[in-house]
Design a protein around this motif. Structure first.
Motif, short mmCIF file in Angstrom:
data_model
loop_
_atom_site.label_atom_id
_atom_site.label_comp_id
_atom_site.label_asym_id
_atom_site.label_seq_id
_atom_site.Cartn_x
_atom_site.Cartn_y
_atom_site.Cartn_z
N GLN A 91 11.15 -15.02 -38.88
CA GLN A 91 11.04 -14.23 -39.59
C GLN A 91 10.74 -13.23 -39.63
O GLN A 91 11.27 -12.32 -40.49
CB GLN A 91 10.26 -15.09 -40.76
N ARG A 92 9.24 -12.52 -39.01
CA ARG A 92 9.42 -11.40 -38.71
C ARG A 92 10.34 -10.34 -38.34
O ARG A 92 10.40 -9.22 -38.93
CB ARG A 92 8.08 -11.06 -37.85
N LEU A 93 11.23 -11.04 -36.59
CA LEU A 93 11.93 -9.83 -36.63
C LEU A 93 12.99 -9.89 -37.75
O LEU A 93 14.06 -9.08 -37.86
CB LEU A 93 12.41 -11.21 -35.15
N ALA A 94 13.01 -10.77 -38.51
CA ALA A 94 14.87 -10.59 -39.51
C ALA A 94 13.84 -9.47 -40.55
O ALA A 94 14.96 -9.22 -40.34
CB ALA A 94 14.72 -11.75 -40.44
N ASP A 95 12.51 -9.63 -40.05
CA ASP A 95 11.94 -8.91 -41.78
C ASP A 95 12.12 -7.57 -41.22
O ASP A 95 12.68 -6.21 -42.26
CB ASP A 95 10.40 -9.42 -41.61
N LEU A 96 11.54 -7.07 -39.81
CA LEU A 96 11.92 -6.07 -39.42
C LEU A 96 12.98 -5.42 -39.59
O LEU A 96 13.61 -3.90 -38.94
CB LEU A 96 11.94 -6.25 -37.36
N LEU A 97 14.15 -6.01 -38.82
CA LEU A 97 15.28 -5.39 -38.90
C LEU A 97 16.27 -5.13 -40.28
O LEU A 97 17.17 -3.88 -41.14
CB LEU A 97 16.63 -6.82 -38.16
N ARG A 98 15.25 -5.78 -41.09
CA ARG A 98 15.86 -5.65 -42.48
C ARG A 98 15.34 -4.34 -43.40
O ARG A 98 16.00 -4.01 -44.02
CB ARG A 98 15.55 -7.21 -43.35
N GLY A 99 14.16 -4.40 -42.83
CA GLY A 99 13.64 -3.20 -43.24
C GLY A 99 13.88 -1.60 -42.40
O GLY A 99 13.82 -0.79 -43.07
N GLY A 100 14.93 -2.01 -41.67
CA GLY A 100 14.79 -0.50 -40.77
C GLY A 100 13.77 -0.62 -39.43
O GLY A 100 13.09 -0.34 -39.58
N LEU A 101 14.28 0.09 -38.33
CA LEU A 101 13.72 0.74 -37.45
C LEU A 101 12.86 1.82 -38.10
O LEU A 101 11.48 2.13 -37.05
CB LEU A 101 14.22 0.60 -36.20
N ALA A 102 13.25 2.40 -38.98
CA ALA A 102 12.07 3.80 -39.04
C ALA A 102 10.77 3.14 -39.53
O ALA A 102 9.82 3.96 -39.33
CB ALA A 102 12.92 4.95 -40.35
N SER A 103 10.50 2.69 -40.20
CA SER A 103 9.08 1.90 -40.72
C SER A 103 8.71 1.10 -39.53
O SER A 103 7.16 1.12 -39.42
CB SER A 103 9.36 0.21 -41.13
N VAL A 104 8.92 1.16 -37.89
CA VAL A 104 8.25 0.43 -36.93
C VAL A 104 7.36 1.72 -36.59
O VAL A 104 5.89 1.88 -36.30
CB VAL A 104 9.08 0.66 -36.09
N GLU A 105 7.93 3.34 -36.33
CA GLU A 105 6.71 3.93 -36.13
C GLU A 105 6.10 4.58 -37.12
O GLU A 105 4.96 5.19 -36.83
CB GLU A 105 8.14 5.59 -36.24
N ARG A 106 6.04 4.43 -38.18
CA ARG A 106 4.88 4.37 -39.39
C ARG A 106 4.31 3.66 -39.74
O ARG A 106 2.66 3.52 -39.38
CB ARG A 106 5.75 4.57 -41.05
N ALA A 107 4.80 2.23 -39.19
CA ALA A 107 3.54 0.94 -39.08
C ALA A 107 2.31 1.08 -38.02
O ALA A 107 1.42 1.05 -38.11
CB ALA A 107 4.51 -0.13 -38.92
N GLY A 108 3.10 1.97 -36.97
CA GLY A 108 2.06 1.82 -35.98
C GLY A 108 1.68 0.76 -34.72
O GLY A 108 2.65 -0.27 -35.63
N HIS A 109 1.07 0.71 -33.74
CA HIS A 109 0.77 -0.48 -32.92
C HIS A 109 -0.28 -1.80 -34.24
O HIS A 109 -0.25 -2.92 -33.06
CB HIS A 109 -0.43 -0.63 -31.62
N GLY A 110 -0.49 -1.41 -34.55
CA GLY A 110 -2.08 -2.21 -35.26
C GLY A 110 -0.32 -3.06 -35.69
O GLY A 110 -0.87 -4.18 -36.01
N LEU A 111 0.94 -2.92 -36.51
CA LEU A 111 2.13 -4.45 -36.68
C LEU A 111 2.37 -5.09 -35.25
O LEU A 111 1.97 -6.36 -36.11
CB LEU A 111 2.89 -3.36 -36.70
N LEU A 126 6.62 -4.93 -27.22
CA LEU A 126 7.58 -4.58 -28.16
C LEU A 126 6.44 -2.86 -28.78
O LEU A 126 7.16 -2.03 -28.82
CB LEU A 126 7.46 -5.81 -29.31
N GLY A 127 5.46 -3.64 -28.95
CA GLY A 127 4.41 -2.29 -29.54
C GLY A 127 4.25 -1.13 -28.76
O GLY A 127 4.03 0.09 -29.18
N SER A 128 4.75 -1.19 -27.51
CA SER A 128 4.81 0.14 -26.91
C SER A 128 5.66 0.85 -26.47
O SER A 128 5.19 2.10 -25.42
CB SER A 128 4.71 -0.46 -24.94
#
Length: 452
Positions: free
Chosen positions: A162-182, A205-207
């Motif tokens: 479910q988390r992977l699906a949410d990640l791809l649905r929101g787009g990879l641009a959000s990954v940089e903003r979320a930081g390593h804490g996600l 993945l976080g690295s």
């Protein structure tokens, strides 16, 4: 090892050092100056007194006949194993110039320790031959524990999907903003689900984000492999037995080495440690000179402590190994050892660069999450590749680039110096990122050279 009339080389001794500082300090003590009352026994003990800064010399003794690798005892306060005094004593013994006389009886301060080790080893062998007591564990309770853990792992796999699906649905641009804490929070959830394998891959993945051009592609690739692993677990009952065992292993579920024991003379191809904040992992690659099989010994220690055993490159041991379950898995457990490790001139056969790439591709069919496979390249030449290096096949128009991790190692220059522009034989790990050289041999006579 003295009873076989052979000695280690200086490189094999220094390969035992727990760190660079110990290696340098031990090298300085490898001369006769600070030593007195040295000796060695036919049973495989080496001892000596080393002058230190205090009034009393340090009492150092090494058991070099232990089939699992050398054992050490020293009266110095160092917490490193082996300490610099043990390394210096072994270097003095390896010199073979009479500085450590052979065939002597152990002194009073060394004899009891050696006798105790021999007694415990004999008791261990007797216990193994007598078999382990049965009935001490409740099979039904073990089955229920396994079922409960499987349920937790399944819940973790569903949550990760479910988390992977949410990640791809929101787009990879959000990954940089979320930081390593996600990623740390997601990994913690997988640990709670007792799915350590998933947790480790999530941390990887976080690295990846913001690590240079092309990071979104690399992130998607790793997400796809993580998704494949989660789906493999959720559908494990439909998989072939070998692949299902591989999935369980990749998820982090414990397994025992239940394969048929294989006895061989196992050549030590490479030994190296990797560390993180939690533990130190030791990898020892072995090659069966009779079975022509390459096997991996894994051992673990607390962070900052070297695991056991220690088996320097260029040794061979007469022993049995048993395989862990899983399709195409190299990992084995070391079983009964019939003699101490001894130096050997044996080498593994080499293959071409094209054959090495094909071997990795074939292995991915059985284990899609495999990072690399062990291969020995025969007749390759290290050549520049832009700002890095590659291994070019001397007989075909093909080459393998070094992995990013290998490019910064000092072993690269050791390999280049050994080659001098001529072909060499190189053992290492071949994967999707390239080749990591671990050990090399000159084409003519010569000893193995550790590159890690």
């Amino acid at each position: 090892m003295t009873q076989q009339g052979v000695r280690w080389t200086a490189d094999q001794v220094l390969a035992l050092a727990p760190d660079t500082a110990s290696r340098k300090a031990g090298s300085k003590l490898g001369a006769a100056g600070p030593w007195s009352e040295t000796g060695s026994s036919d049973e495989g003990a080496v001892w000596g007194l080393c002058k230190g800064s205090g009034s009393k010399p340090y009492q150092t003794v090494v058991d070099i006949a232990d089939a699992a690798g050398p054992a050490y005892k020293c009266s110095c306060p160092s917490r490193k194993f082996p300490c610099k005094h043990a390394l210096g004593l072994l270097l003095l013994w390896a010199g073979g110039d009479g500085a450590v006389p052979a065939g002597r009886a152990a002194p009073e301060w060394a004899g009891p320790w050696m006798a105790g080790r021999r007694r415990r080893a004999e008791e261990k062998r007797s216990g193994q031959s007598g078999g382990s007591p049965s009935g001490s564990a409740d099979p039904e309770a073990a089955r229920r524990r396994a079922e409960r853990r499987a349920e937790r792992v399944t819940a973790g796999a569903v949550e990760l999907e479910q988390r992977l699906a949410d990640l791809l649905r929101g787009g990879l641009a959000s990954v940089e903003r979320a930081g390593h804490g996600l990623w740390e929070e997601t990994a913690a959830r997988m640990v709670d689900a007792q799915a350590q394998g998933l947790a480790a891959r999530v941390r990887e993945l976080g690295s990846i984000p913001s690590t240079g051009p092309g990071w979104p592609v690399r992130l998607l690739e790793e997400c796809a492999l993580l998704h494949l692993l989660g789906q493999g677990w959720l559908r494990r009952e439909r998989l072939p037995d070998g692949l299902a065992a591989t999935v369980r292993s990749r998820m982090g579920l414990p397994a025992s080495a239940d394969g048929m024991p294989v006895r061989d003379h196992w050549l030590v191809l490479a030994q190296y440690d990797t560390t993180d904040a939690r533990l130190t992992t030791r990898r020892i690659w072995l090659h069966g000179t009779g079975s022509h099989r390459t096997a991996l010994l894994l051992s673990y220690g607390a962070a900052g402590r070297a695991p056991e055993p220690a088996l320097p490159v260029g040794l061979a041991l007469d022993a049995e190994v048993s395989s862990y379950p899983g399709a195409g898995q190299s990992r084995v457990a070391l079983g009964e050892q019939f003699a101490p490790p001894v130096p050997t001139a044996a080498r593994p056969p080499g293959i071409t660069v094209s054959q090495a790439a094909a071997r990795y591709g074939g292995a991915l069919r059985e284990d899609p999450w495999l990072e690399s496979v062990p291969v020995t390249l025969g007749g390759v030449v290290p050549t520049p590749d832009g700002d890095s290096w590659q291994l070019a096949d001397a007989d075909e128009d093909a080459a393998l680039p070094f992995t990013p991790a290998a490019r910064s190692r000092p072993g690269v220059w050791r390999l280049v110096a050994l080659s001098g522009g001529a072909p060499v034989r190189v053992f290492g790990e071949c994967g999707h990122q390239g080749f990591t050289p671990l050990t090399a041999w000159p084409e003519g006579p010569g000893e193995a050279v550790a590159l890690c």
